[in-house]
Write an enzyme that holds these catalytic residues in place. Structure first.
Site, PDB file in Angstrom:
ATOM      1  N   GLU A 101       1.542   1.796  -3.555  1.00 49.25           N
ATOM      2  CA  GLU A 101       0.255   2.190  -4.179  1.00 49.25           C
ATOM      3  C   GLU A 101      -0.053   3.661  -3.846  1.00 49.25           C
ATOM      4  O   GLU A 101      -0.490   4.428  -4.716  1.00 49.25           O
ATOM      5  CB  GLU A 101      -0.853   1.248  -3.703  1.00 49.25           C
ATOM      6  CG  GLU A 101      -0.723  -0.159  -4.294  1.00 49.25           C
ATOM      7  CD  GLU A 101      -1.674  -1.148  -3.676  1.00 49.25           C
ATOM      8  OE1 GLU A 101      -2.452  -1.773  -4.419  1.00 49.25           O
ATOM      9  OE2 GLU A 101      -1.651  -1.290  -2.429  1.00 49.25           O
TER      10      GLU A 101
ATOM     11  N   GLY B 237       0.824  -1.220   0.000  1.00 47.79           N
ATOM     12  CA  GLY B 237       0.000   0.000   0.000  1.00 47.79           C
ATOM     13  C   GLY B 237       0.849   1.256   0.000  1.00 47.79           C
ATOM     14  O   GLY B 237       0.402   2.313  -0.448  1.00 47.79           O
TER      15      GLY B 237
ATOM     16  N   GLU C 221       2.474  -8.074  -1.721  1.00 48.64           N
ATOM     17  CA  GLU C 221       1.239  -8.636  -1.158  1.00 48.64           C
ATOM     18  C   GLU C 221       1.102 -10.133  -1.423  1.00 48.64           C
ATOM     19  O   GLU C 221       0.600 -10.878  -0.591  1.00 48.64           O
ATOM     20  CB  GLU C 221       0.024  -7.902  -1.764  1.00 48.64           C
ATOM     21  CG  GLU C 221      -0.240  -6.528  -1.198  1.00 48.64           C
ATOM     22  CD  GLU C 221       0.557  -5.434  -1.890  1.00 48.64           C
ATOM     23  OE1 GLU C 221       0.226  -4.257  -1.696  1.00 48.64           O
ATOM     24  OE2 GLU C 221       1.532  -5.748  -2.600  1.00 48.64           O
TER      25      GLU C 221
HETATM   26  C1  LIG Z   1      -3.450  -2.396   0.442  1.00 52.62           C
HETATM   27  C2  LIG Z   1      -2.256  -3.160   0.046  1.00 52.62           C
HETATM   28  O1  LIG Z   1      -2.411  -3.524  -1.279  1.00 52.62           O
HETATM   29  C3  LIG Z   1      -1.996  -4.390   0.822  1.00 52.62           C
HETATM   30  C4  LIG Z   1      -3.149  -4.894   1.542  1.00 52.62           C
HETATM   31  C5  LIG Z   1      -0.758  -4.201   1.651  1.00 52.62           C
HETATM   32  O2  LIG Z   1      -0.156  -3.194   1.710  1.00 52.62           O
HETATM   33  S1  LIG Z   1      -0.235  -5.580   2.523  1.00 52.62           S
HETATM   34  C6  LIG Z   1       1.310  -5.096   3.256  1.00 52.62           C
HETATM   35  C7  LIG Z   1       2.380  -5.098   2.222  1.00 52.62           C
HETATM   36  N1  LIG Z   1       3.640  -4.750   2.856  1.00 52.62           N
HETATM   37  C8  LIG Z   1       4.577  -5.665   3.103  1.00 52.62           C
HETATM   38  O3  LIG Z   1       4.431  -6.819   2.802  1.00 52.62           O
HETATM   39  C9  LIG Z   1       5.847  -5.200   3.782  1.00 52.62           C
HETATM   40  C10 LIG Z   1       6.045  -5.990   5.031  1.00 52.62           C
HETATM   41  N2  LIG Z   1       7.220  -5.558   5.768  1.00 52.62           N
HETATM   42  C11 LIG Z   1       8.464  -5.879   5.367  1.00 52.62           C
HETATM   43  O4  LIG Z   1       8.716  -6.490   4.337  1.00 52.62           O
HETATM   44  C12 LIG Z   1       9.590  -5.473   6.272  1.00 52.62           C
HETATM   45  O5  LIG Z   1       9.093  -5.350   7.542  1.00 52.62           O
HETATM   46  C13 LIG Z   1      10.262  -4.150   5.865  1.00 52.62           C
HETATM   47  C14 LIG Z   1       9.279  -3.065   5.702  1.00 52.62           C
HETATM   48  C15 LIG Z   1      11.055  -4.390   4.589  1.00 52.62           C
HETATM   49  C16 LIG Z   1      11.274  -3.755   7.012  1.00 52.62           C
HETATM   50  O6  LIG Z   1      12.103  -4.847   7.241  1.00 52.62           O
HETATM   51  P1  LIG Z   1      13.107  -4.817   8.547  1.00 52.62           P
HETATM   52  O7  LIG Z   1      13.873  -6.098   8.491  1.00 52.62           O
HETATM   53  O8  LIG Z   1      13.825  -3.564   8.560  1.00 52.62           O
HETATM   54  O9  LIG Z   1      12.160  -4.795   9.830  1.00 52.62           O
HETATM   55  P2  LIG Z   1      11.107  -5.899  10.295  1.00 52.62           P
HETATM   56  O10 LIG Z   1      11.629  -6.578  11.506  1.00 52.62           O
HETATM   57  O11 LIG Z   1      10.686  -6.727   9.170  1.00 52.62           O
HETATM   58  O12 LIG Z   1       9.876  -4.960  10.719  1.00 52.62           O
HETATM   59  C17 LIG Z   1       9.977  -4.134  11.857  1.00 52.62           C
HETATM   60  C18 LIG Z   1       8.694  -4.217  12.622  1.00 52.62           C
HETATM   61  O13 LIG Z   1       7.642  -3.664  11.808  1.00 52.62           O
HETATM   62  C19 LIG Z   1       6.588  -4.593  11.667  1.00 52.62           C
HETATM   63  N3  LIG Z   1       6.013  -4.414  10.323  1.00 52.62           N
HETATM   64  C20 LIG Z   1       6.689  -4.317   9.168  1.00 52.62           C
HETATM   65  N4  LIG Z   1       5.831  -4.138   8.140  1.00 52.62           N
HETATM   66  C21 LIG Z   1       4.584  -4.102   8.664  1.00 52.62           C
HETATM   67  C22 LIG Z   1       3.279  -3.937   8.117  1.00 52.62           C
HETATM   68  N5  LIG Z   1       3.075  -3.738   6.808  1.00 52.62           N
HETATM   69  N6  LIG Z   1       2.225  -3.982   8.966  1.00 52.62           N
HETATM   70  C23 LIG Z   1       2.413  -4.164  10.298  1.00 52.62           C
HETATM   71  N7  LIG Z   1       3.644  -4.333  10.894  1.00 52.62           N
HETATM   72  C24 LIG Z   1       4.705  -4.284  10.078  1.00 52.62           C
HETATM   73  C25 LIG Z   1       7.268  -5.963  11.847  1.00 52.62           C
HETATM   74  O14 LIG Z   1       6.363  -6.937  12.249  1.00 52.62           O
HETATM   75  C26 LIG Z   1       8.283  -5.655  12.936  1.00 52.62           C
HETATM   76  O15 LIG Z   1       7.582  -5.638  14.152  1.00 52.62           O
HETATM   77  P3  LIG Z   1       8.280  -6.086  15.462  1.00 52.62           P
HETATM   78  O16 LIG Z   1       8.786  -7.473  15.239  1.00 52.62           O
HETATM   79  O17 LIG Z   1       9.425  -5.109  15.695  1.00 52.62           O
HETATM   80  O18 LIG Z   1       7.212  -6.009  16.519  1.00 52.62           O
END
Ligand SMILES: C[C@H](O)[C@H](C)C(=O)SCCNC(=O)CCNC(=O)[C@H](O)C(C)(C)COP(=O)([O-])OP(=O)([O-])OC[C@H]1O[C@@H](n2cnc3c(N)ncnc32)[C@H](O)[C@@H]1OP(=O)([O-])[O-]
Length: 719
Positions: free
Chosen positions: A103, A100, A123
């Site tokens: 997006e 997002g 995603e």
């Molecule tokens: C509408 C739309 O179309 C749809 C529906 C969406 O958008 S769906 C969502 C799509 N987005 C993703 O798939 C990206 C997911 N995140 C990552 O790939 C990675 O996090 C990072 C961004 C590359 C950073 O990596 P990092 O190694 O530096 O740190 P980390 O340890 O991984 O993350 C640090 C802390 O942040 C939390 N966290 C990271 N991304 C998060 C997210 N999107 N939502 C909630 N928590 C998140 C994670 O759990 C951890 O928490 P805690 O353990 O500290 O409590």
């Protein structure tokens, strides 16, 4: 939450503030709605820049919110107001723009990225699809083929690649926010119509259907039974064949088919389980975020066999000087050439120069006197390992940390022969060690919290997913593997074939079934372990091998296969036949079928029809049942750790969440009933007897996997 500032007298700077990754939680969405409305209605404002706090633009939707009912303003209408506005909106992308987050940037009229930024629509790795216009806007911006690849793989791209693809308009080495403000001021006078992606037509390749068909075939072949990538193809097809307004409807229809699916829940569980695994706690109460790990400036690896070579490469490629030790000149030279070759190939693959200068090869342990950490990777023999640790205690300075790569021997027994048992720990890598991401950090009862912290952080530095586990035979992964593979061989006795069992497990989602996996690993490895544990050997009558050993049911078929010199791929014959030693293409071998039939005839076993469901239930419920015992024994702190071990070390299909999550999805009541059913049929197979923890969780109403820990607390922890 979003902060509003007016800069350069006429640019509204909107900063997303939701640490650590500025995820688009309902509060942030509220913040964007309020600040955008203010910017668009304030006559002083001529342009808008959106950026993220702490050098991170946005990590996408807040995945934590997916579990509950969605609250706050829906994302797409909110983003529509950004694109439709008459003032240029520039996204200043630093750190990450994912899901997002990208997006949001695609609704902005311009995108500026910092050269270290990463962008993508991951995603699909969460079992869903980009549902805020990503599947309709990215193809309009960069074309179908490139968008299709990014959306169906979820791959992150660098800022440079994003510029080349046309996702961003500029890449800067300066502060992206400041550059974006200057860029926005220059854009004020320019028309915005061509910058509104929703108004653009998707550039279509002439062979659209053939391309979509080919990608669909590839996905069906590679990601067996995984739904999200196929839905992504359908959504991108809509971008090519429908006007934007219809395409966005199609996108949300497809998202609705995925959002509450078991696969999406499993993949999102894996996302958080992977991040939870690093958060260890010891019985002493010491835990991950309050113990400072030692900095490792130099290391040594003893033994340059398959594992030692991979470990040396994994250390050198992250910049740690390594002294590699072997016992004789020939082995040392062979090891040196192979390590150098692996390091060069790895460096070529990563587009960097190989760090030869960090490697030193020696025959003498005395050269290790000043290293910070030693990893022992010699032959899996307790006596040999003990002699190595005794020598190390004599030559290494008192502070040097000792690690063993044993895959199942008693770490505390090894610690006991050293002068520093508190500085001894298991670092169990998986083969090939420079490829496999999993690292089991095996904590002995005397391992200090400092060495646990150091081993866990060294694992992270080596790019591993590290999981802290207790010390017991086979630790977590290999201990659970035994009931799983035992059930597979018992099913052979009862009527199944290796091909049938492997196909059932591969249809379930495993990359390789248990018999093909054993052929890859080498059947002689397990045979040696069975001999060392006294289960088989020269005193067993090969004509009438007993089917009960050490008070338990035992299947001698694997021994009979090995006695014929069939060790798998490396000999060209194993459970399958291969075109040559080292061949990888498995073909059913009628000789194996003959061997099994002769075996059944000898013991008067009437083969019966075995269903794929029985294969899955007996193999996977036995696996999970041992997982429950491991939680009871405190060898693993929580089910997430077990699942991460099986996802990253044993090829458990990610869209199934791991053995413990899968058991919770099937329903613990059902798992209990089926285990009781099979144990009744096989009372002499203890690992089919339901574990007390499983019964307890069912009695407590089968709480979700994330809540099991509350029911485990009472048990004693070995971590
Ligand atoms: C509408 C739309 O179309 C749809 C529906 C969406 O958008 S769906 C969502 C799509 N987005 C993703 O798939 C990206 C997911 N995140 C990552 O790939 C990675 O996090 C990072 C961004 C590359 C950073 O990596 P990092 O190694 O530096 O740190 P980390 O340890 O991984 O993350 C640090 C802390 O942040 C939390 N966290 C990271 N991304 C998060 C997210 N999107 N939502 C909630 N928590 C998140 C994670 O759990 C951890 O928490 P805690 O353990 O500290 O409590």
């Amino acid at each position: 939450m979003a902060r509003y500032e007016l800069v350069k007298r006429s640019v509204a700077l909107i900063t997303l503030t939701n640490p650590p990754v500025n995820a688009l939680s309902s509060a942030v969405r509220h913040g964007i709605a309020k600040t955008m409305e203010r910017a668009l209605s304030d006559p002083k404002v001529t342009a808008v820049v959106i950026c993220g706090e702490n050098g991170r633009f946005c990590g996408g939707a807040d995945i934590r919110e997916f579990a509950g009912p969605l609250r706050g303003p829906p994302l797409v209408p909110l983003l529509d107001s950004i694109e439709a506005g008459e003032k240029p909106v520039v996204a200043a992308i630093e750190g990450v723009a994912l899901g997002g987050g990208l997006e949001l940037a695609l609704f902005c009229h311009y995108r500026i990225a910092h050269f270290k930024a990463r962008l993508g629509l991951p995603e699909v790795t969460l079992g869903i699809l980009p549902a805020a216009g990503g599947t309709q806007r990215l193809p309009r911006l960069i074309g179908i083929p490139a968008a299709l690849e990014l959306i169906t793989t979820g791959r992150h791209v660098s800022a440079q690649e994003a510029l080349k693809l046309g996702i961003v308009d500029q890449v800067t080495e300066q502060n992206a926010c400041e550059v974006a403000v200057e860029f926005a001021l220059r854009a004020v006078a320019k028309p915005l119509s061509s910058r509104r992606l929703s108004s653009l037509t998707t550039p279509c390749p002439p062979n659209l259907d053939a391309l979509l068909e080919a990608v669909t075939m590839q996905i069906q072949k590679k990601a067996r039974g995984v739904m999200a990538p196929l839905a992504c193809v359908q959504a991108v097809r809509a971008a090519a064949t429908m006007p934007y307004s219809q395409g966005i409807k199609r996108e949300s229809e497809l998202m609705a088919t995925l959002f509450n699916s078991g696969q999406a829940r499993a993949l999102q569980y894996c996302f958080f389980a992977e991040r939870t695994a690093g958060k260890w706690t010891l019985p002493s109460g010491a835990q991950w975020n309050d113990i400072k790990p030692r900095e490792i400036r130099s290391a040594a690896v003893i033994g340059l066999g398959t594992m030692g070579r991979g470990i040396a490469v994994s250390l050198a490629r992250v910049g740690i000087p390594v002294i590699a030790v072997e016992s004789d000149k020939k082995l040392l030279e062979t090891g040196r050439q192979m390590v150098i070759g692996m390091l060069e190939r790895d460096a070529k693959r990563r587009g960097v120069s190989a760090s030869h200068n960090l490697l030193k090869f020696t025959l003498g342990l005395q050269d290790l006197k000043d290293v910070d950490l030693v990893i022992e990777a010699v032959f899996e023999d307790m006596a040999l390992k003990k002699s190595v640790f005794r020598e190390l205690s004599k030559v290494c300075r008192p502070a040097t940390l000792f690690c063993t790569n044993t895959s199942g021997l008693d770490v505390d027994a090894l610690a006991g022969v050293t002068d520093r048992p508190q500085l001894v720990i298991g670092m169990h890598f998986f083969s090939p060690a420079h490829v496999m991401k999993l690292l089991e950090v095996v904590c002995g009862p005397r391992s200090s919290s400092e060495i646990v912290a150091t081993a866990m952080s060294l694992g992270k530095r080596m790019g591993k997913v590290s999981v802290a586990v207790g010390n017991c035979p086979g630790f977590v992964g290999n201990r659970m593997l035994k009931p799983y593979s035992d059930q597979a061989t018992f099913l052979l006795e009862e009527g199944a074939t290796p091909e049938q069992i492997d196909k059932a497990l591969e249809d379930f989602g495993f990359a390789m079934g248990v018999f093909r996996m054993s052929d890859l690993a080498g059947l002689d490895v397990g045979w040696r372990v069975r001999k060392e544990s006294g289960l088989t050997g020269p005193d067993v009558d090969p004509k009438n091998p007993p089917r009960r050993r050490q008070g338990r049911k035992y299947c001698p078929i694997p021994d009979m296969v090995c006695e014929q010199g069939r060790f798998g791929q490396k000999t060209g014959r194993g459970w399958y036949m291969y075109d040559k030693p080292g061949g990888t293409k498995a073909k059913p071998d009628p000789l194996i079928q003959n061997l099994i039939e002769m075996y059944r005839n000898r013991y008067g076993i009437q083969p019966r029809n075995i269903t794929d469901q029985e294969i899955i239930e007996r193999c996977l419920f036995a696996l999970a049942n041992e997982g429950f015992r491991i939680l009871e024994d405190g060898i693993a702190a929580r089910p997430e750790d077990i699942d991460v071990i099986y996802l990253f070390g044993y090829g458990f299909p990610r869209h199934r969440g791991g053995p413990m999550f899968y058991a919770s999805m099937v329903g613990l009541q059902r798992v209990l009933e089926r285990l009781e059913h099979y144990h009744q049929a096989h009372p002499d197979v203890p690992h089919l007897e339901p574990s007390p923890l499983l019964k307890k969780l069912v009695a407590c109403g089968s709480p979700p996997v994330q809540k099991w820990r509350e029911h485990i607390k009472t048990m004693h922890s070995h971590l």
